[in-house]
Each structure stands twice: as structure tokens, then as C-alpha cells.
Design an enzyme around this catalytic site. Structure first.
Site, PDB file in Angstrom:
ATOM      1  CB  CYS A   1      -0.983  -0.058   1.409  1.00 42.27           C
ATOM      2  SG  CYS A   1      -2.450   0.661   0.859  1.00 42.27           S
TER       3      CYS A   1
ATOM      4  CG  HIS B   1      -5.377  -3.142   2.499  1.00 44.16           C
ATOM      5  ND1 HIS B   1      -5.203  -1.862   2.486  1.00 44.16           N
ATOM      6  CD2 HIS B   1      -6.355  -3.919   2.363  1.00 44.16           C
ATOM      7  CE1 HIS B   1      -7.144  -1.839   3.701  1.00 44.16           C
ATOM      8  NE2 HIS B   1      -6.824  -3.315   2.921  1.00 44.16           N
TER       9      HIS B   1
ATOM     10  NE  ARG C   1      -9.489   5.610  -1.114  1.00 45.51           N
ATOM     11  CZ  ARG C   1      -8.259   5.861  -0.310  1.00 45.51           C
ATOM     12  NH1 ARG C   1      -7.293   7.277  -0.652  1.00 45.51           N
ATOM     13  NH2 ARG C   1      -7.167   5.548   0.194  1.00 45.51           N
TER      14      ARG C   1
END
Ligand SMILES: [Zn+2]
Lengths: 464, 230
Positions: free
Chosen positions: B82, B183, B117
Site C-alpha cells: 500500500c 494490503h 479511490r
């Protein structure tokens, strides 16, 4: 403003609500959503009928319980409330509550609006309601996939209470949460609440802790005591920013396992002992937030203590129900900080426990189940007799428990909640006494569990 | 890096080493602390919020930059997840006019894009020298990461967005330097990859590791794949 005149809009919106209920939708937000379409300014128009204005409560954790406690305190004072008690905490839900209390020809049943508000909706709800009091209780990392980062919410809250629609409001802030307390810096009309009892302090900051940097200068805060997650007594070694002194606070806190807690409440009007029928330090914080709001609105410590002593859990927040004669205690877990408090509370109960851990990844739970790795399930290591893992991501829950030190042969994976409940209940040891099954569901899992128990007649349908 | 609790990954490595009698010591390297070259078998960089990441980037490039480059040269396994992935690259944009230099160990640049996002369950196909295998995870990033012309990705997107939502690539890999957006608990969702990480850090083959009872790990992997739509 555009749209139909208010009374016909109200009638249409109510009809839509009735229709949705006929179709089996229990959604309390539907009439409000329809009303807002017809009259975008409905929230402002209807709330302006409230003679004492509105108070709003927001937080990532505990807002439903806090709002219920605050309602109990204010009602004991004789205040007539319009309250979104079903936890419908976005604009539609609040509009629905107002609509339900409003008359076509003007007027409203109630004098004060008391609304729990979703943390991401605070700005837009305040824009409409122009609340006189805003309670901001905590900001924990929760559902990052839905709302983006914690600092983003803190920034939006700051804009709301400094230059936005909440700039004139009385603020009630948690002194122990640095992100929240900072909102009161160099601002008038702020009342803070907090814990003043280092006997409940933790050994150190848990992994789930979130806000550790000074918002004023960026340096890392030094915590002189940590009470819960990142809540505690802190100061900035660089710029001197520190936890404000609370004027509503708890001392002599007693945490009694999964059943109850007690503390001495002090407000500017005096002190009283509070016997809280809800467990854990997190509920002490919820009670403090409600007490601080009550105090701002004129309630004395004795009145507050009496109301809190009569409060009961919102469904799934430490409720016990009987399933085929065996006690099932439901403890909602939805993010690391909340889960850690539940685990800490559970670890206070002696003996080995039977656990039903239900992990869902639906939108209201957050699609990302990573958070389970930030919760301290290690607290239950060596303390579990049997764990049944259920829900849409049951295997990942099982794996988390294995790496928390629970032996694999004590862990079963049964994705269906109904089957898992049946199996876990059947396996409870029959060694006399009331062996309890502890259920730790995420939010939608808790709703499913409730629906299941209501359908079987093992729980009543009036829970909110 | 101690910027975020990517605790599941570290716990996975710790327990799987412990069960096999392999010594495991976690050394957290905070802001301002230098890295001791040659002292680590694995360097792990987690994710963080933008504000933390900026502070971390300055420290990583300024205080630790040389030691990181040295470690990469010596073949130390470096895993960035990430935000850690972004910091391994040449640069990343924090806002429209703020480009932060990274370590430059991977030839990638992360830019901002007006789009939403990139969030969701993800599955990628990778080949780490043992034939094609699948990694499952969750991604949540605003930045779009673009690979340099000669930069190899970590894998090919099967489900999800990947580096930029368009290229079909996920992550980047140059020898033992690996970056990925998968992540949080990447390793718990992919026990086979956790073992690859352990073996590579120890400079042995994964097949040389003592096998473990991985029934729950297998089910968790399947569950993550199902969530991604596989
Ligand atoms: Zn400071």
C-alpha cells in the site's frame, strides 16, 4: 426552495413509507428519503418547528447507545423529544423521525430534536438542522473503504464546527480523544468530558490505536495514560497542546465483567454514583457523553445517575437472550477499538468460554475484513473452550483466532448463522450453572441474528 | 516502518517461523532511526494515512535512503504494501501540486487522478519462479501507480483494479524488491506467499521449509478468492 408545498409532500412521503412497510421493508428511512426528494429543505422546515432546537450526537463508536442514554436523561427531566431511536442516522432517517412527529397544518410533537448522526453526514445534517448543541464523542478507524481516512473525517468535522453550520453551537467533546478534543481548541462554548481514573489505564497503546499525532504541529503525542484505544491523557512535547481538563468526568470506576459497570459522575452541578447496567469502559464513555449533554441541557447529577441506571442495551450491545433455554449474550464488534473493549470485558469473566464469532463483509460492515487483524483476539488465548465461526468471511475469522493462539481443534467453521447458532448452542457444556454462549457478530450479522431470534420467538421484535 | 498496524502480515511471519523453530525478531524502525545495513533478512513497509506517510517519506529517503539502497543491492527481501509500495517508487503525488520523492527502488510513479479511490477485493496472478499462482487481497488506494517502461509488475489483475484501474497490472517487482496494493493481511490470505517470503528472506527454497497444517489457511485463501469473485 423548489418542490411541492410542505403538507402534500409530507402526505406523499408518509404514503411511501406505508407502502414500503406493506412490501415488508422495515426501512425507517424511506419516508424521509422521499420527503427530501419532494422538498430538499424539509429537514430545515420541520426542525424549525422545534421550540428548543436540536442536539446532535456523532462518533464512530457508541452513538446509538449514547443517544439512547441521553434520551433517557432528557425525558426524565420532562423534555419532549423527537429522536431517531431506530439508529437511522443519515439524513433520510432524521427526516423520517421529524416527519413522523409533524402535523400537516404545522406544529410538531416535541420540543427538542435529539439525533444520532452518522459521522460522514455531520456537515450536511448540521447545515439543515442548525443544531444548538453538538456532541462529538470519538473517532476510531472504522470502515475505511466507505469513508476514506480518519483525518478526512476529522477535517470535515473541524470545518463544520469552526467556520461551518456548527460554528455557533455549544460543543460537547471527549477530552480523552485527541482528534476530537482538538476541535475545541481556541473556540468558545466548549464542554469536555473524560475519564479521571488511572486505575483503569492500560499498560500501553494497543495496536488498534489511531490518532497519535498532534493536529496542531504534527509531533507525536506522549500518552501519560491510555484508557481505551487512543483515548487517554496525552500531551504534545513539541507545542504544549494537551488534553483539556474535563468538567464532566468519571472517577472510581468499577468494571464488572460483561454485566455492568459503576462510576462516580461529577458535573459542574455536583457528583453522584452511577450504577450502569451495561458493561465495559466503552459504556462508561457512552454514559459520560450522554451525561455531559444532559448537564449542558440542565440535568443534575442525581437525575442523570437515575436515568443511566435505568438504561438498557440497544439490541446486540450486551443483550442476553435465551436460545432453547441457554443464555446467549450478544456483543457487537465492528472495528478494532470496539472489538478490543468487548474482548477486554469478556476476558474479565472467569473460566473458559464458548464463542460464536460471526464475520460478515457486507456494505454496512465494511467490505474490508482486514480490521480483525488489528483487534486483540490474543486476549482470549487460553480462555476459549470452543469457537464456532460463521458469516460471509467465516474462514478468515477462524484463521485470525488460530494466529491469536487458539488451537485449531477448538475452532469450527459453519458459515450459515442459523446452523452455527444451533451447533454452538448444542455444544454448550451441561455441567450445571448457566453456561453462556457469547456471540460476537459484526453489524449485519447482528441484524441477521436478531431476525433469526425474532422469527423463532426467542427475542421480541421491538429492539432498536 | 512503524507507520501502520499491518499486524496480520507480521503476525503470520512470526507464527509460521515460530512453529518451525526459525528465530524471528521484529525490529521497528521509527522516524529518525537509522537502519543498520546487513542486519535484516526482511524489510517490511506498511501503509499509512497521507499525513503519516509524508513524515515517513522524508525520513525514509533522508535518514534511511542509503541503507535501503544497500539492502536492495545485497538482495535483502524488501516488501512494501500500500503506502509502503508507493514509497518504494520514484515519486508519489500527495495532492495536485505536491510530488514527494520516494526511494526509487522500483521504477514506478504514483499520481493522483480525479477518479474515485480504487477499493475492493482483488485477486492477481503472479509467477515468482514456481509457476503461476494467485494472490488474494483487498485494495484501497487513491493514487494511480504507473510502471516505468522496463519495470515488471508483481502480477496480472484477475479481479479488481490493480495499479491504476486500467493497465491490468498489479504491484511491481525488481528482484527481491516487491511492492503491492494488496494490503492489510496479505499474508494471512495467502499462506503460500508468506512461506515464499520466509524462504526468500532466508535465501532458501520454499520447498525446504517444514510443512505445516494449513487447513484453515487454505480455507481462508479460498474465502478471499471467493470474495474477489473467483
Ligand atoms: Zn503539538
Amino acid at each position: 426552495m423548489s418542490g411541492l408545498p410542505l403538507p402534500p409532500s409530507m402526505a406523499l412521503a408518509r404514503a411511501a413509507g406505508a407502502l414500503s412497510r406493506l412490501r415488508g421493508g422495515g426501512a425507517t428511512s424511506v419516508p424521509g428519503i422521499v420527503l427530501r426528494r419532494l422538498r430538499p429543505d424539509a429537514l430545515r422546515l420541520l426542525s424549525s418547528r422545534l421550540s428548543a432546537g436540536s442536539a446532535v450526537i456523532s462518533a464512530t463508536n457508541g452513538k446509538t447507545t449514547t443517544a439512547a442514554m441521553a434520551a433517557a436523561i432528557l425525558q426524565r427531566q420532562g423534555t419532549r423529544l423527537v429522536h431517531n431511536s431506530a439508529g437511522a442516522n443519515m439524513e433520510g432517517g432524521i427526516a423520517s423521525s421529524l416527519l413522523e412527529a409533524s402535523h400537516y397544518r404545522g406544529g410538531i410533537d416535541g420540543e427538542l430534536g435529539l439525533f444520532e448522526v452518522d459521522e460522514a453526514w455531520l456537515a450536511s445534517v448540521c447545515e439543515q438542522l442548525q443544531p444548538k448543541t453538538i456532541v462529538l464523542a470519538n473517532l476510531f478507524r472504522d470502515q475505511l473503504d466507505r469513508y476514506g481516512e480518519l483525518e478526512t473525517i476529522a477535517d470535515r468535522w473541524e470545518q463544520t464546527v469552526r467556520s461551518g453550520p456548527g460554528a455557533q453551537a455549544q460543543l460537547v467533546l471527549n477530552a480523552d480523544d485527541p482528534l476530537v478534543a482538538d476541535l475545541g481548541r481556541e473556540r468558545e462554548r466548549v464542554l469536555c468530558f473524560g475519564v479521571q481514573d488511572d486505575a483503569v489505564a492500560l499498560a500501553g497503546m494497543a495496536h488498534a490505536a489511531d490518532a497519535k499525532r498532534c493536529r496542531r504541529c504534527g509531533a507525536a503525542y506522549v500518552f501519560d495514560a491510555v484508557y481505551l484505544g487512543h483515548l487517554g491523557r496525552y500531551h504534545c512535547p513539541s507545542c504544549g497542546q494537551r488534553r483539556p481538563e474535563p468538567s464532566v468526568f468519571a472517577t472510581e470506576i468499577e468494571l464488572r465483567g460483561v454485566h455492568s459497570a459503576a462510576f462516580t459522575l461529577t458535573t459542574p452541578a455536583g457528583s453522584a454514583r452511577v450504577e450502569l447496567p451495561l458493561p465495559g469502559l466503552y459504556n462508561v464513555y457512552n454514559a459520560l457523553a450522554a451525561a455531559a449533554l444532559g448537564s449542558v441541557l440542565g440535568a443534575g447529577p442525581e437525575q442523570i445517575a437515575q436515568a443511566l441506571a435505568a438504561s438498557r442495551a440497544a439490541f446486540g450491545r450486551a443483550e442476553t437472550v435465551q436460545v432453547r433455554g441457554r443464555p446467549l449474550r450478544i456483543l457487537l464488534v465492528k472495528n478494532p477499538a470496539g472489538a478490543n473493549e468487548v474482548l477486554r470485558t469478556l476476558a474479565l469473566e472467569p473460566g473458559e468460554h464458548d464463542l460464536l464469532a460471526i464475520l460478515n463483509d457486507k456494505i454496512a460492515d465494511g467490505r474490508d475484513v482486514s480490521w480483525i487483524w488489528d483487534a486483540d483476539f490474543e486476549a482470549l488465548g487460553g480462555r476459549l473452550r470452543r469457537v464456532t465461526c460463521a458469516g460471509t468471511r467465516a474462514p478468515e475469522m477462524a484463521l485470525r483466532l488460530k494466529y491469536a493462539g487458539i488451537e485449531s481443534d477448538r475452532i469450527a467453521i459453519v458459515p450459515s448463522i442459523e446452523s452455527a447458532l444451533a451447533q454452538a448452542t448444542a455444544e454448550l457444556p451441561r455441567d450445571g450453572g448457566d453456561r453462556t454462549l457469547y456471540a460476537l457478530p459484526t453489524y449485519t450479522a447482528m441484524l441477521e441474528l436478531r431476525a433469526l431470534l425474532v422469527a423463532r420467538g426467542e427475542a421480541d421484535g421491538h429492539w432498536t | 516502518m512503524n507507520i501502520y498496524a499491518d499486524r496480520g502480515n507480521l503476525l503470520m511471519l512470526r507464527m509460521r517461523c515460530q512453529w518451525r523453530g526459525i528465530g524471528f525478531q521484529l525490529i521497528e524502525s521509527g522516524i529518525g532511526e537509522e537502519l543498520r545495513p546487513g542486519k535484516h533478512d526482511l524489510i517490511y513497509l506498511g501503509g499509512g494515512q497521507d499525513r503519516d506517510q509524508l513524515l515517513c517519506a522524508e525520513d525514509l529517503v533522508g535518514v534511511k535512503g542509503q541503507a535501503m539502497a544497500g539492502a536492495a543491492e545485497q538482495g535483502t527481501l524488501i516488501l512494501g504494501v500500500c503506502g509502503g509500495y508507493q514509497l518504494l517508487g520514484a515519486s508519489y503525488e500527495l495532492g495536485p501540486a505536491q510530488s514527494i520523492p520516494g526511494l526509487g527502488l522500483l521504477d514506478v510513479r504514483t499520481v493522483r487522478d480525479p477518479g474515485p479511490r480504487l477499493i475492493g477485493n482483488v485477486a492477481i496472478e503472479v509467477d515468482l519462479g514456481e509457476g503461476p499462482k494467485v494472490l488474494a487481497g483487498f485494495e484501497n488506494h487513491g493514487g494511480r501507480t504507473r510502471l516505468g517502461a522496463a519495470q515488471a509488475p508483481l502480477g496480472r489483475v484477475l479481479k479488481g483494479h490493480g495499479n491504476d484501474g486500467a493497465s491490468g497490472f498489479e504491484g511491481a517487482r525488481s528482484g527481491n524488491v516487491i511492492g503491492t496494493y494488496l494490503h492489510g493481511p496479505l499474508l494471512p490470505k495467502n499462506a503460500w506467499f508468506a512461506d515464499w517470503v520466509i524462504a526468500t528472506a532466508l535465501r532458501i527454497e520454499p520447498s525446504e521449509l517444514t510443512p505445516l497444517d494449513d487447513e484453515l489457511e487454505r480455507q481462508a485463501h479460498q474465502s478471499a478468492l471467493r470474495a474477489a469473485g473467483l
